[in-house]
Design an enzyme around this catalytic site. Structure first.
Site, mmCIF file in Angstrom:
data_model
loop_
_atom_site.group_PDB
_atom_site.id
_atom_site.type_symbol
_atom_site.label_atom_id
_atom_site.label_comp_id
_atom_site.label_asym_id
_atom_site.label_seq_id
_atom_site.Cartn_x
_atom_site.Cartn_y
_atom_site.Cartn_z
ATOM 1 N N GLU A 153 0.816 -1.211 0.000
ATOM 2 C CA GLU A 153 0.000 0.000 0.000
ATOM 3 C C GLU A 153 0.860 1.276 0.000
ATOM 4 O OE1 GLU A 153 -4.140 -1.521 2.127
ATOM 5 O OE2 GLU A 153 -2.688 -0.403 3.330
ATOM 6 N N GLU A 305 -6.562 -7.909 -0.538
ATOM 7 C CA GLU A 305 -7.057 -7.795 0.833
ATOM 8 C C GLU A 305 -8.538 -7.443 0.831
ATOM 9 O OE1 GLU A 305 -5.029 -5.092 3.391
ATOM 10 O OE2 GLU A 305 -3.027 -5.706 2.744
#
Length: 654
Positions: A153, A305
């Site tokens: 991320e 995710e």
């Protein structure tokens, strides 16, 4: 070039982030048993393990990871191995404080959280490369390895001195000379002229408003610096394993990265997706992110995710009701995912995310969460044939990060009329109309689409404008929202407040003024109510169709106008009206819904030859589906319709 299907090999990947360093070794064997019970065939290891792998500078502690790699391979579970560079160990920041980022006020972001690294720090990059090299050398030949996961991320922003120096280098490459930079930034305004490169800095705290083009370029620079970090690590692992695909997970609809450019550098495009289970439009938001990710990937993609239950960062963190986890997982598959994964496998007992759910919750294997995970795993095994198949769309939504960055400047006509909200409204209208959409960059080849929609692109390059004109000349239908084509690539407002070529295309003689609307305010139009925005437009004589405003300052002026196959909306119609309008335009262009007569809250998507029908409502419904079909999830044959329970799903083969 390797890609996701090289890793899936005729099966959908199912699993998630596994952080075994948080648990004693006896728990690892229990985890393996539960993974096999749930049908897990992929785990991601090492995302936040730098301190465990390198507890002090230069040390290497690989024994625990050796054991886990062998355990996974011995039990038929593939490993997505991460470079741990998203969270450097405390010793790096302590010994090398220049590796720590600074915010716009000059404050240091210390260790103790995560993402505490400066993307511009040469020392950080060197240490990141060394740990990546060590991992690649040790595990490149391990049979458990199926994919590389770079960092996690990427989102760091740095305003420090080393970032400032790199920013100046980046600007020199972009503009060549100070004169060109001064022209691009419009530094004649407010006496901002730069006489030396040394005076050029990141947009640090100022007394009033920043120079908007300086901010725009700093966003571009930040995306590029993070991408340099990512590709440096990618190139290291590729040297050892050119046959193993590489990914780095995006955050959903994240403003900080140029997603189109990043996607070109990845073998597998992956995303993390966390809709709010209490949001009535959570499924639509999920569909938007899935459509965007599939379009970035130009095919199958990876849900890296999602949450099996509640998250931990909202003000109130609600669990997912029974069946919602399965429904949203299968929605991702319907919209092109070949991998469905979670953060994380086992819910942590300590640390900042101990209240973030896991596939195995604090309730253990008897808990509802794990039982639903098992059911989802069984469903994915039944859908193995969908792997690698594509989704056809006749409609493209245009999206560009540079336009988003420019449109978010501090001083603008309305802070309520930002790109993200408008984009979500337009995608929602198409989604509720049952129309499958891709996303595309405004300079992409649009020839494969019948309809192109532009919810809002404040900044458009000349190449993008010519691309839109060419699309319409070739017979395509273009529908645009307000605040499109206002500025060029330097955020310089185009003469007339909108590019002249676009004004001619849409039949706009003069755009006199923008009239943004306050919260709760609306404007009446013939047949619908407009929200958020309105414009004082004078139409050309040869427009094909107009819909006028009724009442107020804009009475009688066009809220909507069309010239041949080019439509322009100067307001945002309420949801039902926008849906009806876009459905009409699509039908006129020969684009039909996947299924006619869908009940409210039911979504239908065709992937390959399979038809996914998903009930996002809490009540059972019967969905008309003409003909006989085999439901892969139940093994039954359905004729002319399928009954779906609350949050129910059917996957139908003709």
């Amino acid at each position: 070039m390797p890609h996701l299907n090289d890793s899936t090999r005729g099966r959908l990947l199912f699993g998630g982030d596994y952080n075994p360093e948080q648990w004693p070794e006896e728990t690892w064997h229990e985890d393996i048993r539960l993974m096999k019970d749930a049908g897990v065939n992929s785990v991601t290891l090492g995302v936040f393990s730098w301190s465990k792998l390198e507890p002090e500078p230069g040390a290497r502690e690989f024994g625990w990871l050796d054991t886990l790699m062998d355990l996974m391979h011995g039990n038929g579970i593939g490993v997505v191995l991460a470079t741990p560079t998203a969270s450097p160990p405390p010793w790096l920041g302590r010994l090398h404080p220049q590796t720590l980022p600074r915010d716009a006020d000059g404050h240091v972001e210390h260790w103790g959280g995560r993402q505490h690294f400066s993307h511009s720090s040469a020392v950080y990059r060197r240490h990141a490369a060394e740990i990546t090299e060590a991992l690649a050398a040790r595990y490149g030949g391990h049979p458990a390895l199926t994919m590389w996961h770079i960092n996690n991320e990427y989102c760091t922003v740095d305003h420090g001195d080393e970032a400032a120096a790199r920013f100046r280098v980046w600007l020199r490459r972009r503009y060549g000379t100070l004169d060109a930079l001064n022209t691009a930034w419009g530094t004649a305004f407010w006496s901002q002229h730069h006489d030396t490169w040394d005076s050029v800095i990141p947009p640090r705290r100022v007394h009033y408003l920043h120079n908007p083009t300086q901010v725009l370029d700093f966003r571009r620079f930040t995306s590029d610096m993070l991408l340099e970090c990512c590709t440096a690590e990618r190139d290291i692992v590729r040297r050892y394993t050119p046959h193993i695909p590489v990914t780095s997970n995006f955050m959903p609809l994240w403003i900080g990265q140029d997603g189109w450019r990043w996607a070109e550098e990845e073998d597998v495009v992956s995303v993390d997706l966390y809709p709010d289970p209490r949001d009535p439009l959570g499924a639509q938001y999920g569909a938007l992110v899935q459509d965007l990710t599939r379009s970035q990937a130009r095919g199958p993609w990876m849900l890296m995710e999602q949450a099996a239950g509640p998250v931990n960062w909202r003000g109130v963190n609600h669990p997912k009701p029974r069946g919602l986890n399965r429904l949203w997982s299968l929605q991702a598959v319907a919209r092109g995912a070949d991998a469905v994964c979670y953060f994380q496998w086992r819910q942590s007992r300590q640390g900042a995310e101990k209240f973030h759910s896991g596939m195995v919750s604090h309730a253990g294997e008897q808990g509802r969460t794990f039982q639903e995970v098992k059911r989802t795993g069984a469903d994915l095994r039944r859908l193995a044939e969908v792997t690698g198949t594509r989704i056809a769309a006749d409609i493209a939504i245009l999206h560009d990060w540079h336009a988003w960055w420019a449109g978010e400047q501090q001083a603008r006509p309305s802070r309520r009329a930002g790109l993200e909200g408008v984009l979500r409204a337009w995608h929602r209208a198409l989604w509720e109309a049952g129309l499958t959409t891709d996303f595309a960059h405004p300079e992409h080849d649009l020839g494969g689409y019948r309809v192109v929609v532009v919810p809002q692109l404040y900044l458009l390059t000349d190449a993008a404008i010519e691309n839109l004109l060419g699309f319409v000349r070739a017979g395509g239908t273009l529908v645009s929202g307000f605040l499109t084509g206002v500025a060029d690539e330097d955020d310089r407002v185009r003469p007339g407040g909108m590019d002249a070529r676009l004004r001619e295309l849409f039949g706009i003689r003069v755009l006199h003024e923008w009239w943004p609307l306050e919260a709760g305010e609306s404007t009446e139009c013939d047949g619908f109510r407009g929200t958020l925005w309105s414009e004082e437009i004078e139409a050309a004589d040869d427009v094909t169709e107009t819909v006028p405003y009724r009442g107020g300052e804009l009475d009688g002026l066009p809220a909507l106008l069309r010239r041949d196959r080019a439509w322009y909306l100067s307001t945002l119609p309420e949801p039902d009206a926008l849906r009806a309008l876009l459905a009409r335009i699509a039908a006129d262009a020969g684009v039909r819904p996947v299924l006619d007569g869908l009940p409210p809250a039911v979504e239908a998507v065709r992937r390959g030859e399979l038809l996914f029908v998903l009930n996002h409502g809490r009540e059972p419904v019967t969905v008309p589906v003409p003909g006989r079909h085999h439901d892969l999830l139940t093994g039954t044959t359905v004729t002319d319709g399928v009954r779906l329970d609350r949050y129910g799903v059917a996957v139908l083969r003709p």
